[in-house]
Design an enzyme around this catalytic site. Structure first.
Site, PDB file in Angstrom:
ATOM      1  N   CYS A   1      42.582  39.764  40.256  1.00 38.37           N
ATOM      2  CA  CYS A   1      42.529  38.881  41.429  1.00 38.37           C
ATOM      3  C   CYS A   1      43.119  39.477  42.708  1.00 38.37           C
ATOM      4  CB  CYS A   1      43.198  37.544  41.136  1.00 38.37           C
ATOM      5  SG  CYS A   1      43.463  37.169  39.427  1.00 38.37           S
TER       6      CYS A   1
ATOM      7  N   ARG B   1      47.815  44.506  29.541  1.00 37.98           N
ATOM      8  CA  ARG B   1      48.963  43.623  29.342  1.00 37.98           C
ATOM      9  C   ARG B   1      49.616  43.989  28.028  1.00 37.98           C
ATOM     10  NH1 ARG B   1      45.765  38.054  30.732  1.00 37.98           N
ATOM     11  NH2 ARG B   1      44.892  38.802  32.698  1.00 37.98           N
TER      12      ARG B   1
ATOM     13  N   GLN C   1      37.707  42.220  31.543  1.00 34.13           N
ATOM     14  CA  GLN C   1      37.285  40.847  31.802  1.00 34.13           C
ATOM     15  C   GLN C   1      35.907  40.823  32.453  1.00 34.13           C
ATOM     16  OE1 GLN C   1      40.754  39.797  34.249  1.00 34.13           O
ATOM     17  NE2 GLN C   1      41.217  38.252  32.721  1.00 34.13           N
TER      18      GLN C   1
ATOM     19  N   ASP D   1      35.013  39.376  34.920  1.00 29.82           N
ATOM     20  CA  ASP D   1      35.747  38.657  35.950  1.00 29.82           C
ATOM     21  C   ASP D   1      34.920  38.452  37.210  1.00 29.82           C
ATOM     22  OD1 ASP D   1      37.971  37.372  36.784  1.00 29.82           O
ATOM     23  OD2 ASP D   1      39.253  39.134  36.965  1.00 29.82           O
TER      24      ASP D   1
ATOM     25  N   HIS E   1      38.789  31.457  40.083  1.00 29.43           N
ATOM     26  CA  HIS E   1      38.736  32.572  39.134  1.00 29.43           C
ATOM     27  C   HIS E   1      37.769  32.167  38.043  1.00 29.43           C
ATOM     28  CE1 HIS E   1      42.899  33.895  40.372  1.00 29.43           C
ATOM     29  NE2 HIS E   1      42.998  32.605  40.617  1.00 29.43           N
TER      30      HIS E   1
HETATM   31 ZN   LIG Z   1      41.545  35.958  38.805  1.00 28.84          ZN
END
Ligand SMILES: [Zn+2]
Ligand SMILES: [Zn+2]
Length: 646
Positions: free
Chosen positions: A337, A366, A384, A386, A518
Site C-alpha cells: 500500500c 512478513r 498478493q 493486490d 485495499h
Molecule cells: Zn493495501
C-alpha cells in the site's frame, strides 16, 4: 421477574435465576435436549448458568459454530481429565477449541505420548463422558487460584493466573479435574458420544520459541458416532488432497532450508500454473479498468513510519536492511500500500480521474515463527493479488460490486461453486476508536451491505470487527469437500490517505481526500494455489494445467513423430510433453492417469501415416482417433469455454 429478549426481538418474562437451558425448555423440549451454550448480553454463557437480570439471549446447539466451539472446548477439558487420570503429574497449558475440534498443550515431563497412548486416552474419555459429569462453575479469588495450582505444581496455570485481575477468575470442575477457565461448557459430558484424537505435535509454551516445548494433542468429538465416521472419511480424502503432498507429486513448488524457511520456490510446472493464473487475473482486471504497476521489494524505513506499518511490523518482522551509507535503512516490504500511495501522489489528481485502480502482483515479506509455517498457506514471503482503488466516497459501492464481479468470474473459471462473505463493521456503541468521519463510515458501511445484497452474495455482518481505519469484507470459499477457506479481503481505508496527505481536486476546485480501498480478493497467489490444489485434488481445469497433454509413443520408432507433434502443439499454445520411456503403452497410460494430465495422445504406425492422434481424456475416456488439427482446435475451444463461463 426478568425480561429475556430473543434474537427475533420477542420478549418473555422469567424468574430471576433462570438458566438458558430452562429458557430453552420453555420454548421446546427438542431445543432443550440440544442446547449446548448461550450468549447472554453479548457474553458466552453456560446453558446451566443462572441469568439474574434483564438480558438478550441467543441459544446455541451443535448446528451453530458457537455451539460446536463450546462442545469442543468442553471436550478439551474431558481429554485433560482423562490424561490426568492415566498419567500422574502431567501439567496443562491451554486447551481451546479450533476450527475442527480442539487441542490441549501438555507438559508430560519425562514421558513421551505415543499414538498408542491416544487410543487409551480416547477410551478413557468415552468412559468419563458416560458418567454424565457436569461442569461446575466456581468463582475464586486470585490468591485461592494461585494456591491451588501452586500446590498442584502446575506452573503454566500459575503463570496464566498471575496475569489475571482478581475478581475475574473462575474455575470449572468436571469430575476429578479442575481447570482455570472462563467457560462456557456444555451441560454435561454425556453429550460427547464419539472421540478421535487426531494427532500429536510440539508447541512452544505461549508460542515462544525460547520457552519450553509442550506436547499438543489434537482431537475432535461429535454428538453422534455417525458424524465421526463421516468426518474420518472426509479426513482421508483431505489427506489425499493435501496441497503439500500434491505440490511435491506434481512438482509445483519446493522449500529449501538453505534458501530460507517459509520462502516458497516455484518450480517450472508451478510457475507455469501461477503465471497462467496471473495472466487470467490481469486480463479480467484490465477489463475492469485496473492499471498494472511494479514496485520494488524494499522501501525506505520512513515510508513505513509514515504509513504506520513500522509500528506494526517493524520489531516483530524482518528487521531493517542497512547500507554503507550512515543512517540509511530499508525494510523488506510487508505491504504494497505505501508504494501505491506514492504512485497516487506522484501527480495532481482530479475528481474526473477517479477511481484510480492500481494493481500489482506484489511480493511481501512478513516474519512468521517457524512453528507456524505451513505449506503454501503460512509462509514468510508471498505475492498478493493486490490492488488499491483511490476513489471518491460516492464510488465505494460501485467499486465493491466490481470486485465481487471479478471474483465471481474467476471462481466460475476454476469451478468453485460457492463462496460467502463476512462484513466487518464498527462497534455501534463505540465510534470513538475509529479514524474518518461518521458520515463517510456510514456511507461505506451501507455501500458494502448494499453491494452484497445487489450481487446476491451471502454475507453475515459482524459488528465491532472493522479495523480502526475502515470497514471491510472478507471472502470465504467452500471447496469440493465442503471445507471453508478464508481468502482475501476488500477493505476501506480512511487512514493512509490521511497519513500520506493524499488529495484530489473536486468539482468545486477544492482539495478532497480520496477513499482508499485495499483489495486482494484471493489473498495471495500462494494461498490461492494451495486452496485450488486441495479443491480440485490436482486435477486442474485444462486452461490452467501446467501440462495439458502428454504424448505417448507406442515405441521408440515413433519418437520423431511425437516430437514433431509436440512442436506443432506448442505453436498452437498447447502445453504438451512426451513420455519417452521405453515402457509398454499400457504402463504409460496408467502412469499418465496417475499424474492427472488432462489429455493423452497415443501415437503409433497408423497415427504417423495419417497424421492423426488417438485421444484419451483423463478419467479413462477414449475419444477415438482424430486429425491433429482437429485435436488442437478442440483444446483451444475447451480452454476458451472454461475461461468464459460468465
Ligand atoms: Zn493495501
Ligand atoms: Zn473451559
Amino acid at each position: 421477574m426478568i425480561n429475556i429478549t430473543f434474537p427475533d426481538n420477542s420478549v418473555r418474562q422469567y424468574e430471576a435465576g433462570v438458566t438458558p437451558l430452562e429458557i430453552a425448555k420453555s420454548l421446546s423440549e427438542g431445543l432443550a435436549r440440544n442446547v449446548l451454550s448461550a450468549k447472554v448480553n453479548g457474553k458466552m454463557w453456560d446453558a446451566m448458568r443462572p441469568v439474574n437480570e434483564d438480558a438478550t439471549i441467543q441459544l446455541f446447539t451443535w448446528d451453530d459454530p458457537e455451539g460446536k466451539a463450546t462442545f469442543w472446548h468442553s471436550s478439551a477439558h474431558l481429554m485433560a481429565e482423562a490424561i490426568e487420570a492415566l498419567y500422574k503429574g502431567v501439567k496443562f497449558g491451554i486447551g481451546p477449541a479450533v476450527d475442527a475440534g480442539f487441542y490441549y498443550d501438555i507438559d508430560t515431563g519425562d514421558m513421551t505420548l505415543t499414538e498408542a497412548d491416544l487410543v487409551a486416552i480416547e477410551k478413557k474419555m468415552l468412559e468419563l463422558a458416560r458418567e454424565k459429569q457436569t461442569f461446575e462453575r466456581v468463582d475464586v479469588s486470585k490468591a485461592e487460584a494461585l494456591k491451588y495450582f501452586t500446590e498442584k505444581g502446575d506452573e503454566y496455570k500459575e503463570e496464566l493466573i498471575s496475569e489475571l485481575e482478581d475478581g475475574t477468575i473462575t474455575y470449572y470442575k468436571c469430575g476429578a479435574f479442575t481447570d482455570l477457565c472462563r467457560g462456557p461448557h456444555i451441560p454435561n459430558t454425556s453429550f460427547i458420544k464419539a472421540v478421535k484424537l487426531t494427532s500429536l505435535a510440539g508447541a512452544y509454551w505461549r508460542g515462544d520459541e525460547k520457552r519450553k516445548q509442550l506436547t499438543r494433542v489434537y482431537g475432535i468429538t461429535f454428538p453422534k458416532q455417525k458424524e465421526l465416521d463421516e468426518y474420518l472419511v472426509l479426513l482421508e480424502e483431505a489427506k489425499k488432497r493435501d496441497h503439500r503432498k500434491l505440490g511435491r507429486e506434481l512438482e509445483l513448488y519446493m522449500f529449501s532450508d538453505t534458501v530460507g524457511k517459509g520462502l516458497p520456490i516455484w518450480l517450472p510446472k508451478g510457475t507455469e500454473l501461477r503465471l497462467r493464473l496471473q495472466e487470467y487475473l490481469t486480463k479480467i482486471q484490465k477489463e475492469y479498468g485496473y492499471e498494472q504497476v511494479i514496485t520494488p521489494h524494499i522501501g525506505g524505513k520512513q515510508l513505513y513510519v509514515t504509513s504506520g506499518h513500522w509500528d506494526h511490523y517493524g520489531e516483530d518482522s524482518f528487521r531493517p536492511i542497512t547500507t554503507p551509507e550512515e543512517g540509511e535503512e530499508y525494510l523488506l516490504k510487508p505491504m504494497n500500500c505505501p508504494h501505491h500511495c506514492m504512485i497516487f501522489k506522484w501527480k495532481p489528481r482530479s475528481y474526473k480521474d477517479l477511481p484510480f485502480r492500481c494493481a500489482e502482483f506484489g511480493t511481501v515479506y512478513r516474519y512468521e515463527q517457524s512453528g507456524e509455517l505451513h505449506g503454501l498457506t503460512r509462509v514468510r514471503s508471498f505475492t498478493q493479488d493486490d490492488a488499491h482503488i483511490f476513489c471518491r466516497p460516492d464510488q465505494v459501492k460501485e467499486e465493491f460490486i466490481r470486485v465481487m464481479e471479478i471474483i465471481e468470474i474467476i471462481f466460475k473459471a476454476l469451478d468453485f461453486k460457492n463462496f460467502e462473505a463476512q462484513i466487518s463493521l464498527r462497534d455501534p456503541n463505540d465510534h470513538e476508536k475509529y479514524v474518518g468521519t461518521d458520515e463517510n463510515w456510514a456511507k461505506a458501511e451501507a455501500a458494502i451491505q448494499e453491494a452484497c445484497a445487489e450481487k446476491g452474495l451471502p454475507a453475515h455482518v459482524e459488528y465491532g470487527e472493522a479495523a480502526f481505519y475502515g470497514p471491510k469484507l472478507d471472502f470465504m470459499v467452500k471447496d469440493a469437500l465442503g471445507r471453508k477457506w478464508q481468502l482475501g479481503t476488500i477493505q476501506v481505508d480512511y487512514n493512509l490517505p490521511e497519513r500520506f496527505d493524499l488529495t484530489y481536486i473536486g468539482a468545486d476546485n477544492e482539495k478532497h481526500r480520496p477513499v482508499m480501498v485495499h483489495r486482494a480478493p484471493f489473498g495471495s497467489m500462494e494461498r490461492f494455489v494451495a486452496v485450488l490444489l486441495e479443491h480440485c485434488a490436482g486435477e486442474f481445469p485444462l486452461w490452467l494445467a501446467p501440462d495439458q497433454v502428454i504424448i505417448l509413443p507406442v515405441s521408440e520408432k515413433y519418437l520423431d513423430f511425437a516430437k514433431n507433434l509436440q512442436s506443432y502443439l506448442k505453436k498452437s499454445d498447447i502445453r504438451a510433453l512426451i513420455d519417452e520411456r521405453n515402457e509398454k503403452i499400457g504402463r504409460k497410460i496408467r502412469d499418465a492417469e496417475m499424474k492427472k494430465y488432462p489429455y493423452m495422445l497415443i501415437v503409433g504406425e497408423k497415427e504417423e501415416a495419417e497424421n492423426q492422434v488417438s485421444v484419451r481424456k483423463h478419467g479413462q475416456v477414449d475419444l477415438g482417433t482424430m486429425p491433429t488439427d482437429d485435436f488442437a482446435a478442440m483444446i483451444r475451444k475447451q480452454v476458451e469455454e472454461e475461461q468464459n463461463k460468465r
